[in-house]
Scaffold this active site. Structure first.
Site, PDB file in Angstrom:
ATOM      1  N   GLU A 165      21.662  -6.050  10.372  1.00  0.00           N
ATOM      2  CA  GLU A 165      20.357  -6.659  10.652  1.00  0.00           C
ATOM      3  C   GLU A 165      20.435  -8.181  10.469  1.00  0.00           C
ATOM      4  O   GLU A 165      19.876  -8.939  11.262  1.00  0.00           O
ATOM      5  CB  GLU A 165      19.289  -6.032   9.746  1.00  0.00           C
ATOM      6  N   TRP A 214       9.426 -11.769  32.168  1.00  0.00           N
ATOM      7  CA  TRP A 214      10.790 -11.661  31.626  1.00  0.00           C
ATOM      8  C   TRP A 214      11.613 -11.119  32.783  1.00  0.00           C
ATOM      9  O   TRP A 214      11.463  -9.968  33.172  1.00  0.00           O
ATOM     10  CB  TRP A 214      10.792 -10.706  30.434  1.00  0.00           C
ATOM     11  N   ARG A 236       5.803 -11.494  25.209  1.00  0.00           N
ATOM     12  CA  ARG A 236       6.362 -10.404  26.010  1.00  0.00           C
ATOM     13  C   ARG A 236       7.332 -10.890  27.088  1.00  0.00           C
ATOM     14  O   ARG A 236       8.009 -10.094  27.736  1.00  0.00           O
ATOM     15  CB  ARG A 236       5.225  -9.624  26.690  1.00  0.00           C
ATOM     16  N   LYS A 274       9.488  -9.279  23.473  1.00  0.00           N
ATOM     17  CA  LYS A 274       9.137  -8.459  22.308  1.00  0.00           C
ATOM     18  C   LYS A 274       9.224  -6.966  22.594  1.00  0.00           C
ATOM     19  O   LYS A 274       9.744  -6.219  21.787  1.00  0.00           O
ATOM     20  CB  LYS A 274       7.715  -8.837  21.875  1.00  0.00           C
ATOM     21  N   ASN A 333       4.520  -4.916  35.525  1.00  0.00           N
ATOM     22  CA  ASN A 333       5.401  -4.827  34.371  1.00  0.00           C
ATOM     23  C   ASN A 333       6.197  -3.541  34.547  1.00  0.00           C
ATOM     24  O   ASN A 333       5.611  -2.468  34.672  1.00  0.00           O
ATOM     25  CB  ASN A 333       4.556  -4.757  33.087  1.00  0.00           C
ATOM     26  N   GLY A 334       7.524  -3.657  34.583  1.00  0.00           N
ATOM     27  CA  GLY A 334       8.339  -2.456  34.772  1.00  0.00           C
ATOM     28  C   GLY A 334       9.439  -2.744  35.780  1.00  0.00           C
ATOM     29  O   GLY A 334       9.753  -3.905  36.057  1.00  0.00           O
ATOM     30  N   GLU A 361      19.740 -13.551  17.373  1.00  0.00           N
ATOM     31  CA  GLU A 361      18.573 -13.625  18.255  1.00  0.00           C
ATOM     32  C   GLU A 361      17.741 -14.881  18.070  1.00  0.00           C
ATOM     33  O   GLU A 361      17.197 -15.399  19.033  1.00  0.00           O
ATOM     34  CB  GLU A 361      17.700 -12.372  18.143  1.00  0.00           C
ATOM     35  N   LYS A 416      19.613 -10.943  13.362  1.00  0.00           N
ATOM     36  CA  LYS A 416      18.640 -12.037  13.213  1.00  0.00           C
ATOM     37  C   LYS A 416      19.307 -13.372  13.538  1.00  0.00           C
ATOM     38  O   LYS A 416      18.720 -14.236  14.173  1.00  0.00           O
ATOM     39  CB  LYS A 416      18.063 -12.064  11.783  1.00  0.00           C
ATOM     40  N   HIS A 469      40.605  -4.382   8.344  1.00  0.00           N
ATOM     41  CA  HIS A 469      41.212  -3.651   9.478  1.00  0.00           C
ATOM     42  C   HIS A 469      41.122  -4.442  10.776  1.00  0.00           C
ATOM     43  O   HIS A 469      41.202  -3.869  11.849  1.00  0.00           O
ATOM     44  CB  HIS A 469      40.542  -2.284   9.640  1.00  0.00           C
ATOM     45  N   CYS A 507       7.264  -8.533  29.975  1.00  0.00           N
ATOM     46  CA  CYS A 507       6.265  -9.053  30.897  1.00  0.00           C
ATOM     47  C   CYS A 507       4.870  -8.725  30.351  1.00  0.00           C
ATOM     48  O   CYS A 507       4.651  -7.654  29.806  1.00  0.00           O
ATOM     49  CB  CYS A 507       6.359  -8.508  32.315  1.00  0.00           C
TER      50      CYS A 507
HETATM   51  C1  F6R Z   1      14.901  -7.611  16.764  1.00  0.00           C
HETATM   52  C2  F6R Z   1      13.975  -6.933  17.634  1.00  0.00           C
HETATM   53  C3  F6R Z   1      14.485  -5.926  18.599  1.00  0.00           C
HETATM   54  C4  F6R Z   1      13.668  -4.632  18.466  1.00  0.00           C
HETATM   55  C5  F6R Z   1      14.097  -3.616  19.520  1.00  0.00           C
HETATM   56  C6  F6R Z   1      13.347  -2.307  19.373  1.00  0.00           C
HETATM   57  O1  F6R Z   1      14.262  -8.499  15.899  1.00  0.00           O
HETATM   58  O2  F6R Z   1      12.795  -7.174  17.587  1.00  0.00           O
HETATM   59  O3  F6R Z   1      15.838  -5.671  18.394  1.00  0.00           O
HETATM   60  O4  F6R Z   1      13.852  -4.132  17.184  1.00  0.00           O
HETATM   61  O5  F6R Z   1      13.873  -4.132  20.792  1.00  0.00           O
HETATM   62  O6  F6R Z   1      11.976  -2.483  19.523  1.00  0.00           O
HETATM   63  P1  F6R Z   1      10.951  -1.398  19.025  1.00  0.00           P
HETATM   64  O7  F6R Z   1      11.052  -1.328  17.538  1.00  0.00           O
HETATM   65  O8  F6R Z   1       9.615  -1.877  19.494  1.00  0.00           O
HETATM   66  O9  F6R Z   1      11.346  -0.096  19.636  1.00  0.00           O
END
Ligand code: F6R
Length: 618
Positions: free
Chosen positions: A491, A74, A27, A613, A100-101, A498, A495, A514, A2
């Site tokens: 990773e 969000w 956000r 984010k 926000n929260g 997401e 990607k 396995h 948010c």
């Molecule tokens: C993936 C992504 C999320 C963040 C995760 C942690 O591309 O952006 O998985 O890595 O939410 O966020 P931070 O690094 O801000 O603690």
């Protein structure tokens, strides 16, 4: 998670709020809204489900006013809808709030307020937790409190971490704001006869670089000329703002189609900036300048635990590997949200390293908090946001110098957190005498090649695009790696999930036989991360097991590796790197593959569905 904005001044608040929300849309983006108050105290609220453009289309119908607050959401409580979008009003209509929260005890507060609403024949207007906040404030105002006092009371009743902004009909030239816990920040921006408020700097940068970050427990009163902070523990005061050194161009998309692509291309620069001055060769030193952990603490560390979430967790996995290999001490990694709730055993000689791009991720902050309260173990944070909550909790910080990351998927901050972990491993190893000056020189010389490895990886964009187009219809991928590349397999899969909405699993290649091998057939492509290194032969055995099940194999390996390219269906070559540095050569390719698949599928790459984010809720 948010985004909230505010404006008070002589201009019309609506367009300024809208522009601020556009800059915070990363956000949260399932609905949005703004409220403006004119000089006479008339309040207009406009809110819309969906992306911000739906609000933008409607806003011309809104009356103007010089004070306002806005929100991009969000959803946590109540699905995305006009009704659940913020701002939320008290049943009296006088108090308007954006939040926000999460109000963790909102059920209890709702039940308490319900009786009064019933008695007045009123009802809740949304399914959100937020709505109890304006209602609580309004009730206390009716009981005779001032706005500051009513807000202070309401905040005191909320459980959970929250950042809120409030306007009230009777004070049309003021915004009130409050922050409790780690619900993401609130930054106040100072203009000339006008003041701004936002969850994050990008919304303020077009207007001002003079800012003040609200701290936990601050209650702020903002008018067009000043900010006053009220706290329970001291007299009201006007805080001293700081100047931030951030170029507004850093948050512009420029010629790139998406922020994610821009940020992938920014990686060599982000890496060089993060390493600059921290990897010195003559005499050799790592993190000598701006790292505050005392030498005695570094010498006494017997174990390192690296924690994080999502992409930062994958960086933590790689960091664990480097700390063991380079610093030569036992190391582990953990998912911060799991770590918090399983009563782990730590001692004061364990160093905890938290990796968090935003410095505001609630799971990571919760884990750091627990480390401090239960064990008092030393903590280092690796973050891109100086002044974030994580930097306040940690004993020392390594600040990545990436500039703001706007794309929801972490890219440049992943490689910069890797470089920071590598430097930390070097520093610990050197402090403990396990790395001689000569060893340290070798390690740092290697690290200094990382920006060019990433740059050469990015140059494979066209090949990534060809392969991505070939597989853009696939609904599943298995991504395999071994050793340090196992974390990269995770990773890569993240990607794909997401931003491409492709189901992908990252596996240690040795684990495939396995269980996961049962999934494989002609329609189940496997991405194999197979640069030359000590485990190369084991990787090729896994590739052969995959091929024997007729699953197509896409291998990412060293440029010119004909043995590997002959073995597989599709090959992407990356610059050969010394074994510990393969994450730098492979990362751009795994990012670009996911990006290109998403592009071919026509997806919203910078704002993938259901994501935000900064994850400030549990
Ligand atoms: C993936 C992504 C999320 C963040 C995760 C942690 O591309 O952006 O998985 O890595 O939410 O966020 P931070 O690094 O801000 O603690």
């Amino acid at each position: 998670m948010c985004g909230i904005v505010g404006y008070v001044g002589l201009q019309s608040a609506g367009p300024i709020l809208l522009e601020g929300l556009q800059r915070l849309e990363y956000r949260g983006y399932d609905s949005s809204g703004i409220a403006v108050v004119d000089r006479d105290g008339a309040i207009a609220v406009m809110k819309r489900e969906g992306k911000l453009r739906t609000l933008q289309a409607a806003i011309s119908e809104m009356p103007s006013g010089g004070t306002g607050i806005g929100h991009t959401r969000w959803a946590t409580h109540g699905q995305p809808s006009d009704r659940n979008a913020h701002p939320h009003a008290s049943s009296s209509g006088d108090v308007i709030v954006v939040q926000n929260g999460i109000v963790e005890n909102y059920r209890e507060l709702r039940a308490e307020l319900q009786q009064q609403l019933d008695a007045e024949g009123r009802s809740w207007q949304s399914e959100t937790d937020t709505e109890v906040i304006p209602e609580l404030i309004s009730r206390e105002l009716a009981a005779g409190r001032s706005i500051e006092s009513a807000l202070g009371y309401a905040i005191g009743r909320l459980r959970g971490a929250n950042a809120i902004a409030v306007v009230h009909r009777s004070q049309p030239d003021r915004i009130y704001a409050a922050r409790t816990g780690s619900a993401g920040g609130i930054v106040i921006g100072y203009g000339d006869g006008e003041m701004f408020l936002a969850s994050d700097l990008p919304a303020l940068l077009p207007h001002t670089t003079t800012v003040y970050h609200l701290e936990d427990g601050d209650l702020a009163v903002v008018d067009s000329e000043s900010l006053t902070i009220r706290r329970a523990d001291r007299e009201p005061y006007e805080p001293t703002p700081v100047q931030i050194d951030l170029d507004p161009v850093a948050i512009a998309r420029g010629p790139y189609r998406h922020f994610m692509l821009k940020e992938i291309h920014e990686q060599p620069r982000a890496l060089s900036d993060t390493i600059r001055g921290r990897a010195r060769l003559d005499p050799p030193s790592a993190l000598a300048d701006d790292f505050d952990l005392p030498e005695s603490t570094l010498r006494g560390i017997e174990r390192v635990l690296v924690i994080g979430m999502g992409t930062s967790l994958h960086a933590a996995m790689i960091g664990r590997w480097w700390i063991e290999q380079i610093a030569g001490i036992p190391a582990d990694f953990d998912n911060a949200s799991e770590f918090r709730f399983r009563a782990p055993l730590l001692g004061p000689s364990t160093l905890v390293v938290a990796v968090t791009q935003s410095g505001e991720t609630i799971d990571t902050l919760g884990a750091m908090n627990q480390v401090r309260e239960r064990w008092g173990a030393p903590q280092v944070v690796i973050t891109n946001v100086d002044g974030s909550e994580a930097t306040r909790q940690a004993d020392a910080a390594i600040i990545m110098r990436c500039g703001p990351e706007v794309g929801v998927a972490s890219t440049k901050t992943f490689v910069a957190s890797l470089a920071s972990l590598y430097l930390l491993a070097c520093r610990i190893g050197h402090a403990q005498g396990r790395l001689t000056d000569d060893d340290l020189t070798v390690q740092l010389e290697q690290l200094l090649t990382a920006p060019s490895l990433v740059e050469r990886g990015i140059a494979r964009a066209e090949r990534c695009s060809e392969v991505a187009q070939r597989f853009s219809e696939s609904s599943n991928f298995l991504v395999l790696g071994r050793g340090i590349e196992y974390a990269l397999a995770m990773e890569a899969a993240l990607k794909c999930k997401e931003i491409s909405y492709v189901h992908a699993e990252g596996y240690a290649a040795g684990e495939m036989k396995h269980g996961p091998i049962a999934l494989l057939d002609q329609g189940f492509p496997v991405i194999a991360l197979a640069p030359r290194g000590p485990l190369f032969d084991k990787m090729t055995s896994a590739i052969q097991q995959v091929s024997a099940r007729r699953a197509p194999v896409i291998a990412i390996g060293d440029e010119g590796d004909e043995e590997l390219s002959d073995l597989v269906d599709h090959f992407i070559g990356v610059p050969p790197a010394p074994a510990p540095l393969t994450p730098f050569s492979l990362t751009p390719v795994i990012q670009l593959l996911a990006y290109q698949i998403a592009l071919t599928r026509g997806l919203d790459i910078d704002q993938p569905r259901n994501l935000a984010k900064t994850v400030t809720v549990e």
